[in-house]
Structure formats: C-alpha cells, structure tokens
Design a protein around this motif. Structure first.
Motif, short mmCIF file in Angstrom:
data_model
loop_
_atom_site.label_atom_id
_atom_site.label_comp_id
_atom_site.label_asym_id
_atom_site.label_seq_id
_atom_site.Cartn_x
_atom_site.Cartn_y
_atom_site.Cartn_z
N MET A 116 0.83 -1.21 0.00
CA MET A 116 0.00 0.00 0.00
C MET A 116 0.86 1.27 0.00
O MET A 116 0.61 2.21 -0.72
CB MET A 116 -0.92 -0.03 1.24
N ARG A 117 1.91 1.22 0.88
CA ARG A 117 2.79 2.39 0.95
C ARG A 117 3.44 2.68 -0.40
O ARG A 117 3.58 3.84 -0.80
CB ARG A 117 3.88 2.18 2.01
N LYS A 118 3.82 1.60 -1.10
CA LYS A 118 4.47 1.77 -2.41
C LYS A 118 3.52 2.49 -3.37
O LYS A 118 3.92 3.41 -4.09
CB LYS A 118 4.85 0.40 -2.99
N ALA A 119 2.24 2.05 -3.37
CA ALA A 119 1.25 2.65 -4.28
C ALA A 119 1.05 4.13 -3.93
O ALA A 119 0.95 4.98 -4.83
CB ALA A 119 -0.06 1.90 -4.17
N LEU A 120 1.01 4.41 -2.64
CA LEU A 120 0.81 5.80 -2.22
C LEU A 120 2.01 6.67 -2.58
O LEU A 120 1.87 7.81 -3.03
CB LEU A 120 0.55 5.85 -0.71
N ILE A 121 3.21 6.10 -2.36
CA ILE A 121 4.43 6.86 -2.70
C ILE A 121 4.48 7.12 -4.20
O ILE A 121 4.82 8.22 -4.65
CB ILE A 121 5.69 6.10 -2.21
N ARG A 122 4.07 6.08 -4.97
CA ARG A 122 4.05 6.25 -6.44
C ARG A 122 3.10 7.39 -6.82
O ARG A 122 3.41 8.23 -7.65
CB ARG A 122 3.61 4.94 -7.09
N LYS A 123 1.95 7.45 -6.16
CA LYS A 123 0.97 8.51 -6.43
C LYS A 123 1.57 9.89 -6.10
O LYS A 123 1.45 10.84 -6.87
CB LYS A 123 -0.29 8.29 -5.59
N GLN A 124 2.26 9.97 -4.95
CA GLN A 124 2.86 11.24 -4.55
C GLN A 124 3.93 11.68 -5.55
O GLN A 124 4.02 12.85 -5.90
CB GLN A 124 3.49 11.12 -3.15
N LEU A 125 4.74 10.69 -6.02
CA LEU A 125 5.80 11.03 -6.96
C LEU A 125 5.21 11.48 -8.30
O LEU A 125 5.69 12.43 -8.92
CB LEU A 125 6.74 9.85 -7.16
N LEU A 126 4.14 10.78 -8.71
CA LEU A 126 3.47 11.17 -9.95
C LEU A 126 2.95 12.61 -9.85
O LEU A 126 3.05 13.39 -10.80
CB LEU A 126 2.28 10.24 -10.22
N GLN A 127 2.43 12.93 -8.67
CA GLN A 127 1.90 14.28 -8.42
C GLN A 127 3.03 15.31 -8.55
O GLN A 127 2.84 16.37 -9.14
CB GLN A 127 1.34 14.30 -7.00
N THR A 128 4.20 14.97 -8.01
CA THR A 128 5.35 15.89 -8.09
C THR A 128 5.78 16.06 -9.54
O THR A 128 6.04 17.19 -10.00
CB THR A 128 6.53 15.33 -7.27
N ILE A 129 5.86 14.93 -10.25
CA ILE A 129 6.29 15.00 -11.65
C ILE A 129 5.28 15.81 -12.47
O ILE A 129 5.64 16.65 -13.29
CB ILE A 129 6.46 13.58 -12.24
N ARG A 130 4.01 15.57 -12.16
CA ARG A 130 2.93 16.28 -12.87
C ARG A 130 3.03 17.80 -12.64
O ARG A 130 2.75 18.60 -13.52
CB ARG A 130 1.60 15.76 -12.36
N ALA A 131 3.42 18.16 -11.40
CA ALA A 131 3.52 19.59 -11.08
C ALA A 131 4.58 20.26 -11.95
O ALA A 131 4.49 21.45 -12.26
CB ALA A 131 3.87 19.76 -9.60
N VAL A 132 5.59 19.50 -12.34
CA VAL A 132 6.67 20.05 -13.17
C VAL A 132 6.31 19.96 -14.65
O VAL A 132 6.52 20.92 -15.40
CB VAL A 132 7.99 19.29 -12.90
N THR A 133 5.75 18.82 -15.05
CA THR A 133 5.52 18.62 -16.49
C THR A 133 4.14 19.06 -16.96
O THR A 133 3.89 19.16 -18.15
CB THR A 133 5.70 17.14 -16.86
#
Lengths: 544, 235
Positions: A1-18
C-alpha cells in the motif's frame, strides 16, 4: 500500500513540473526543458551563493576550528531546509485536496502520512543540496578529516533533511492550529504576519554580510564555550572529523526526531486534516436596510473582495505598502535624504541637482505605483462568480468602472501621502539646497496620480486580454496570471523607459518640461486605453 | 414572457442548440428536460443573456434581448445549478448588494428578506460569511436573491438540487405564488416526478433539438412523463 501511495505522490510531483496548471495538460517538451533549465539556473545560483558563505566561514579552518565551520553550515542547512519545506508541508500534508478521499479508502492514516512525508523528504533533499553541496566541497578541500570523517560528513548532510522535515511539520502544525483559532480580522492578521515575515527576510538579506562578519568575529568565543560539551552543534563538528560516538548521537537525534514526529502526527493525522477551521458564526439581527446606488454597490463589492482575500491584498496592493513605508522612512531619515541630494549636487557641480527633484520624485513614486496591480487579476478572480454580474442588469462599463474605482481609492491616498511627505522634506531646502517649488510639487503629484490611473487601466486591459478563468485556487489567479506579471514588470519597464526618454531628451527638455510632457503623454495614453476598455474591452467581457 | 425563436448556438463544429423555439406565457411554469449534455444549460444561458448565440432571437417581455439586454435582465432572475456566490460577503450583504443592483427600495427589501429568509429558515445565518455556507444554504440564498426584486420571469437550472425537502416544498409554493401574480417560470430538471406535478408545460430537448413541447397532457397523454421521456430520447 505504501508503495502505491508513494508512487501517487511522486506522480503528483512530476505532474507539477511537467503539467500546465491552467489546462491540466502535459507541457510541451520545449516547456519542460525550459522549466528544467530555469530550475538548474536557480539551483546553481543558490549553490554559488552558499559557496560564498562557506568562503566567509573558511576563516574557522585557519583558527583551527574546522568543526565549528561544519557545525555552522549544518545549522544553515537545517534552517534552509525548514524554511524551504514549510510551505510544502502545509500544502502537501495539512491542506492536500485528496486527504478526505484517501481517508475514505481502506488505507491506514499512517500510511497516507508516510507517503506524504516521504515526498516532502525527497523535496527537502533536493532543496538542501543547495547548501550541502558547497559545504561538502569546502569541507573536502579544507578539513583533512580522513575517509571516515568525510563519510560521516556526507551522511550527516543526508540525515539533516529528516530533522528539517520534522521541524517543518511542527511549525506547519502550529500554523494550522493558529489559523484555526483566528476568527476575527483573520485576513488582516494574515497580511500583517506575512508583511512582518517579508520585512524580517529583507532586513536579514540586506544585513547578511554584517551578520556573517559578526559570526566569524564571535565564532571563536562561541566555539570555546561549546568545545567538549554534549551540545549537538559541537557533536556535529566532531562527527565530521570521524568521531563515531558523536555521529551516532547526531544520527539518533535526526532519526529519532522524525520517528517521534511521524508517531505523533500519525495518531492525529485524520483529526488534523478533517477538522474544519472554525468559522465566525454570528446570529443575524435585523437592522434598518439602506438603499445604495448601483455604482456604490458595485464598488463596495470590489472593496469587500479585496479586503476578504489576503492573497489579493498582498499581491495586488504591494505598492501601497511600499509607498506607506517610503513616506515613513523619508520622514524619519529626512536629514539623510537632504544630505544625499547635497552630496550629489557637490559631485555634479553646475547641474543644479535640486531642479531634478520633482521628476526624480515622480519617477520613484511611479516605480512604487507599478507594484499596485489591483486591477490586473480583477477579472480572473471573478471566474466562478461572473455569472452573477452577467445575469444582472449591469453594463460591462459599470462592471469595469467599479474595478477602476477600487484601484483609485486604494492607490490615490498613498500616492498623495508619499508626494506630500516628499514635498515636506524638500520644500525647506537649506544648506545651499533650494526648496522645492510648490508649482513643481503640483506637477509631480499630477504625474504620480496619472501614473496610478494609467496602471489601473493598463492592468484591467491586460486582464481582459489574458484572463485566467480555470483556476481552482484564487491565489493562482492573483499571483500567476500573465496579466498580473505583465502589469507589474510592464509598469516597471515603462517607468524605466520614461527615465530613459528623459535622458535622451535632456538637451531639448528640462526636467520640469519633461514632467509636463509626461503628464500630457500619460493622459493621452490613459484616455486611449480607457476608450479601448469601454468598447472592445467591453465586448471581450461580454464574451467571457 | 419568454420567446425563443430558432435559437442556434455552436461550440466549434458542434451545435449545442439547434433551431430551438419556445414560448412561455405569463402565469406558466415551463419545465425543460433532456439528458446530460442535451443543451438545456446552453439554452438557459442564452435566454438570460450570459451566452451569445449564433442565430435566432430571444424576447423577454416583448423586448429583444440583443437590442436591450439591460432592460431584459431587469425583468429576469436566474438561479444556476451550482451557485458560486460571493464568498467574501455575508448573506445579508449579498442580498443587499442584489437589491441595490435591482434598485429595490430599503423598506421593500427589508420586508422581502424577512419573508423569504424565514420561509427558507435562513434568517439567523444571514450575518455569517457565505464562504462557510453549505451547498444547500447557498442554494437557498440564491433563491432568496432571485426573488428579492420580484422578477417577471424566473429561470432556473436544476433548482431542487441541494435543497432539503422543506426548502424544496417552499420553493414550489413560491413558484406557484409568482405565477399567480402574473410571472412566469422556466426551469430545467432531471427529476421527472417534480416536472410532472409542477409544470403547466414541458419541453424535451435531445442533442440540441427540441423534440417535443406543449402542455403536460399534450406531451405525455396517458403515459407517465418518465415513460414518454425514455421513449423519446431512445428513439
């Protein structure tokens, strides 16, 4: 679960840039490259600035106090980390939009918190490379700490982000708590505290050289006091020289602070993020109603919006603060101001610096007035409520005029105030300085007021041409609209161009004549812009 | 009171409303139904003068909307499906603002605020900031604001969404009251039972085109409105 949540957070960060915040679509490759380039430029300039700081602190190596150098830079790294992550903590942990959604899913709150803190920790690591890299480079160059010492130095710089995230979480929690307690005059308190913070920041920024000099001067005495103690600062320095016990202590402090912070927050996470801020609940008691004209009603609506939004007040009315501060400082330091003019007069004999005062004053006030961008986001911030104005019997002209009226009311008073103070300070003359002629003062005031009027019209026109009607947070409309940026920088560039025009025409027009020509020019420009606003601009408003 | 003649509105190549004609007379409650994206909101927004249209004409109380939009808007009140109001105002400040814009005299507005505020059980909350209102409270405030100048024509987009049962009942009563006084109401809804009980006339729109309109009896005959609607939209 933590992995999925971390992936979501990282995607959010990448999305904020791209991603494009306006459209939500992916930026074009060129845009992403430009963003990356700008980030690298900012990062590099910060690294160089901190490298300069390490150069100033290098004196400690010469004094045999290398540990104090490392301890000081570790402290700077920690402070920078807290300052740079605090806003991320508030928005990512406490005010994240998907908190309620995630809490409604079968996920443990502590896992949500872990993923969020992990994202902040990654950002903290990124931010802190700006201080850690120059510190370590200087350390390797000067310390001769040996392999173990250098390894510990690197590890400490990697551990400090854990401590800074913990401290930033604590500060974020305090901010959230204060915010929930403030009910009366909340907007003014927010503006007041922000201005106080900015003032402190700028005072610190302008005094940084003095502060660094003082630290270097008082460093040895401080270092002597700390030497041999269990003070963490001393232990940080010792760890960087390879002292295993000191390193373990520092590592325990950093990891321990994070574990405690995580444990405390995970217990209260759901409560913190779902508790609604207390709203001031007042029971309505009927009072005699009063009828106002449509014009007054629209103006009052604009004023309420301005006073009801700290972001709008701070970003739109920064020039008002500049002018008020300039008036107060000019009154306090009037002797210094007059001496500065006399010094200039002595340096350029025969020119008669005093006759340039009205023009210089007018351009200085214009420069400050350019930071009054109240109308520049005025259409954008109505994006969601525009249906009200458009469905009511209000003409586009009445709607736009109310916004200009707000700009006038808010900017004319400080413009007149700072102009009068300028006159008071320079009217008397003295010590060989001729007094400011009242006629010239009237010209200066007319120029300043016309410039304020022009800026209001220019900002509104810019916003009609480039409105942002898709924002989800009003701050985005106020701070990141193209029109707001164009009004601010355009106003400054325009002021600069007026100064340049005077320089180019100096043999043809004297300062007072230029001021008169400037008044006519500004008047014509404002009339033309106003005509556009009420014709084509009004059509654009109808089509919004 | 409202006459729509051959209204056409395009978004790019897509016709959101295609040659639509309607007439709503004083005293009528006119329901407007259709599936999601059928063109109901676009028609409504054109009728209240928020949205420009490509072809056709709209008349409010005999005045051509394009000739004198302000005179038309003085006769209309509009309630959108999701009313975003001025969050920085209190309820009473908002109502006074609307009353000022529509030039409602002080004593008249005071009486109406009292009447409608009590009817919707919102009076005690009028001193509170709209920003802290719930969706339903905002909807109630939008209704009160719409009624404060006693419009001749009330246009509403999904007005019952978010209202509690009592407020919905009050709104229906007030709708009848307004029509009895010679006003007219045009509203969109997905709640077919409400439309069936409340409306004198009904119009069904599909893909921007009016597929059926008339009195309730003419449209549904012996069937229920739900059956007729499903048959028509599935054809």
């Amino acid at each position: 679960m933590r992995k999925a949540l971390i992936r979501k957070q990282l995607l959010q960060t990448i999305r904020a840039v791209t991603g494009n915040p306006k459209t939500g679509k992916r930026r074009k490759t060129g845009g992403i490259i430009l963003m990356a380039f700008l980030f690298v430029m900012v990062w590099f300039s910060m690294v160089m600035a901190f490298f300069g700081m390490t150069a100033a602190f290098s004196a400690f190596f010469d004094m045999g106090l290398g540990w104090f150098f490392f301890a000081s830079m570790a402290l700077v790294t920690l402070a920078a980390g807290v300052l740079m992550t605090i806003f991320t903590i508030i928005s990512t942990v406490y005010q994240a939009k998907d908190n309620e959604l995630l809490l409604s899913l079968p996920i443990r709150p502590k896992d949500i918190l872990f993923a969020r803190l992990f994202q902040v920790w990654m950002l903290a690591m990124l931010f802190m490379t700006m201080t850690a890299v120059p510190t370590l480079v200087r350390w390797f160059m000067r310390a001769n700490a040996g392999a173990l010492g250098n390894l510990f130095a690197v590890l400490i710089m990697l551990l400090i982000p854990l401590l800074s995230v913990s401290l930033a979480s604590l500060v974020g929690w305090i901010v959230a708590w204060i915010s929930s307690k403030l009910t009366k005059a909340k907007n003014f308190m927010t503006v007041f505290l922000t201005v106080l913070f900015l003032a402190a920041y700028y005072v610190f920024y302008f005094r940084i050289n003095t502060i660094l000099r003082d630290i270097v001067a008082q460093g040895p005495a401080l270092a002597e006091k700390l030497s041999g103690s269990w003070n963490p600062l001393y232990r940080v320095g010792q760890a960087a020289y390879g002292d295993v016990l000191s390193f373990l202590l520092i590592a325990a402090i950093c990891v321990g602070a994070f574990v405690i912070c995580y444990a405390l927050l995970s217990r209260n996470f759901a409560k913190i993020v779902t508790t609604k801020k207390s709203a001031e609940k007042r029971v309505y008691r009927e009072k005699a109603a009063q009828q106002s004209s449509r014009r007054n009603a629209l103006y009052r609506k604009e004023m309420k919006h301005f006073l009801g939004s700290p972001a709008y007040m701070l970003n739109g009315g920064m020039g008002i603060l500049f002018m008020a501060a300039a008036a107060v400082l000019l009154l306090i330091y009037q002797e210094t101001a007059r001496s500065a003019v006399l010094t200039l007069d002595a340096q350029f004999p025969g020119i008669g610096i005093a006759k340039f005062l009205p023009l210089a004053g007018a351009l200085l006030i214009a420069f400050m007035a350019a930071a009054n961008d109240i109308t520049a986001p005025a259409i954008s911030i109505e994006a969601h409520t525009l249906w009200l104005s458009k469905s009511m019997p209000i003409t586009a002209r009445e709607f736009l005029e109310a916004k200009l009226q707000l700009h006038r009311v808010l900017t004319y008073v400080p413009t007149i105030l700072v102009s009068i103070v300028f006159f008071i300070v320079f009217a008397g003359g003295g010590n060989g300085l001729p007094g400011l002629d009242p006629k010239d003062f009237v010209l200066m005031l007319a120029f300043a007021l016309l410039f304020a009027e022009f800026m209001g019209t220019f900002g509104l026109a810019a916003n009609l041409l480039m409105p942002n009607m898709t924002w989800t947070n009003e701050t985005v409309a106020v701070k990141q609209s193209y029109s707001a940026l164009i009004a601010l920088f355009g106003g400054w560039i325009f002021t600069g161009l007026l100064g340049l025009a005077f320089w180019l025409l100096r043999d043809t027009l004297g300062p007072v004549e230029f001021l008169m020509a400037g008044i006519v020019f500004l008047m014509l420009l404002t009339i033309l812009l106003r005509r556009w606003l009420y014709t084509r601009g009004a059509k654009r408003y109808d089509q919004l | 009171m409202l006459k729509i003649e051959h209204l056409t509105k395009q978004y790019g190549d897509k016709k959101a409303v295609d040659d639509l004609s309607l007439e709503i007379r004083p005293g009528e409650i006119y329901g407007f139904i259709g599936h999601n994206g059928a063109g109901k909101t676009t028609t409504i927004k054109c009728a209240i003068g928020i949205l420009d249209y490509d072809a056709g004409d709209i008349f409010i109380d005999g005045i051509r909307l394009k000739d004198d939009p302000i005179a038309c808007k003085k006769r209309i009140a509009y309630i959108p499906d999701n009313p975003d109001l001025y969050d920085y105002m209190t309820g009473i400040q908002f109502l006074n603002f609307i009353a000022d814009v529509f030039e409602v005299p002080a004593n008249v507005r005071q009486e109406r605020i009292r009447k409608y505020g009590d009817a919707f059980a919102l009076t005690s909350d009028l001193a509170t900031n709209i920003g802290s209102y719930s969706h339903g409270m905002k909807q109630k405030l939008a209704v009160i604001a719409a009624l404060i100048h006693e419009p001749k024509l009330l246009i509403m987009d999904e007005p019952f969404v978010g209202l509690d049962p009592k407020a919905a009942f009050t709104l229906k009563e007030l709708m009848h009251e307004l029509c009895a006084a010679g006003g007219a109401i045009f509203f969109s809804t997905h709640v077919l039972e409400v439309a069936e009980k409340l409306c004198d006339k009904i119009a069904i729109i599909r893909n921007g085109k009016l597929i059926k309109s008339g009195t309730m009896e003419e449209v549904k005959g012996d069937e229920s409105l739900e059956e007729v609607f499903l048959e028509l939209v599935e054809d």
